[in-house]
Design a protein around this motif. Structure first.
Motif, mmCIF file in Angstrom:
data_model
loop_
_atom_site.group_PDB
_atom_site.id
_atom_site.type_symbol
_atom_site.label_atom_id
_atom_site.label_comp_id
_atom_site.label_asym_id
_atom_site.label_seq_id
_atom_site.Cartn_x
_atom_site.Cartn_y
_atom_site.Cartn_z
ATOM 1 N N SER A 14 16.148 17.783 8.007
ATOM 2 C CA SER A 14 16.721 18.229 6.738
ATOM 3 C C SER A 14 15.934 19.413 6.178
ATOM 4 O O SER A 14 16.498 20.285 5.523
ATOM 5 N N LYS A 15 14.637 19.456 6.465
ATOM 6 C CA LYS A 15 13.803 20.587 6.032
ATOM 7 C C LYS A 15 14.287 21.879 6.683
ATOM 8 O O LYS A 15 14.430 22.903 6.023
ATOM 9 N N ASP A 16 14.566 21.822 7.989
ATOM 10 C CA ASP A 16 15.030 23.011 8.710
ATOM 11 C C ASP A 16 16.407 23.456 8.228
ATOM 12 O O ASP A 16 16.672 24.647 8.094
ATOM 13 N N ALA A 18 17.704 22.933 5.223
ATOM 14 C CA ALA A 18 17.519 23.505 3.886
ATOM 15 C C ALA A 18 16.923 24.904 3.974
ATOM 16 O O ALA A 18 17.327 25.808 3.226
ATOM 17 N N LYS A 19 15.990 25.101 4.885
ATOM 18 C CA LYS A 19 15.356 26.410 5.070
ATOM 19 C C LYS A 19 16.382 27.454 5.523
ATOM 20 O O LYS A 19 16.413 28.573 5.007
ATOM 21 N N GLU A 20 17.251 27.083 6.461
ATOM 22 C CA GLU A 20 18.292 28.005 6.937
ATOM 23 C C GLU A 20 19.297 28.325 5.828
ATOM 24 O O GLU A 20 19.733 29.459 5.683
ATOM 25 N N ARG A 21 19.651 27.333 5.042
ATOM 26 C CA ARG A 21 20.577 27.569 3.918
ATOM 27 C C ARG A 21 19.969 28.529 2.907
ATOM 28 O O ARG A 21 20.645 29.416 2.408
ATOM 29 N N LEU A 22 18.699 28.344 2.605
ATOM 30 C CA LEU A 22 18.019 29.234 1.670
ATOM 31 C C LEU A 22 17.988 30.654 2.207
ATOM 32 O O LEU A 22 18.225 31.619 1.475
ATOM 33 N N LYS A 23 17.725 30.816 3.506
ATOM 34 C CA LYS A 23 17.726 32.144 4.119
ATOM 35 C C LYS A 23 19.091 32.810 3.964
ATOM 36 O O LYS A 23 19.178 33.996 3.642
ATOM 37 N N THR A 65 24.184 36.934 8.072
ATOM 38 C CA THR A 65 22.829 36.426 8.275
ATOM 39 C C THR A 65 21.913 37.619 8.475
ATOM 40 O O THR A 65 22.285 38.729 8.122
#
Length: 88
Positions: A14-16, A18-23, A65
């Motif tokens: 879930s961390k990864d 969330a990180k991709e969504r933020l990017k 992206t």
């Protein structure tokens, strides 16, 4: 300890995720690409290719992206459009 079979685990944490969504949010903000503009781009792209191919709408993915091949992180439009068949 080295995880020899770690490459078989394709489930993202879930961390990864969330990180991709933020990017993606940051890229959209930096390019001033509104959701409406992205929808217009999708519509234009699909309209153009529909003259030549039949595509699968269920697995369609078009997004903005950033590049991974250089340090500038320039925005790029990425389209993954599954083609059912080519029109003649």
């Amino acid at each position: 300890m080295f995880d020899l079979f770690g490459f078989l685990n394709t489930k993202a944490s879930s961390k990864d995720v969330a990180k991709e969504r933020l990017k993606l949010v940051l890229v959209h903000d930096r390019t001033n690409c509104t959701p409406e503009l992205l929808e217009l781009l999708k519509t234009d792209i699909l309209s153009s290719i529909s003259e030549h191919v039949d595509y699968d709408t269920s697995n369609l993915d078009i997004k903005i992206t950033r590049t991974r091949d250089d340090s500038s992180g320039r925005p790029v439009l990425v389209a993954s459009i599954p083609i059912k068949n080519m029109k003649r």
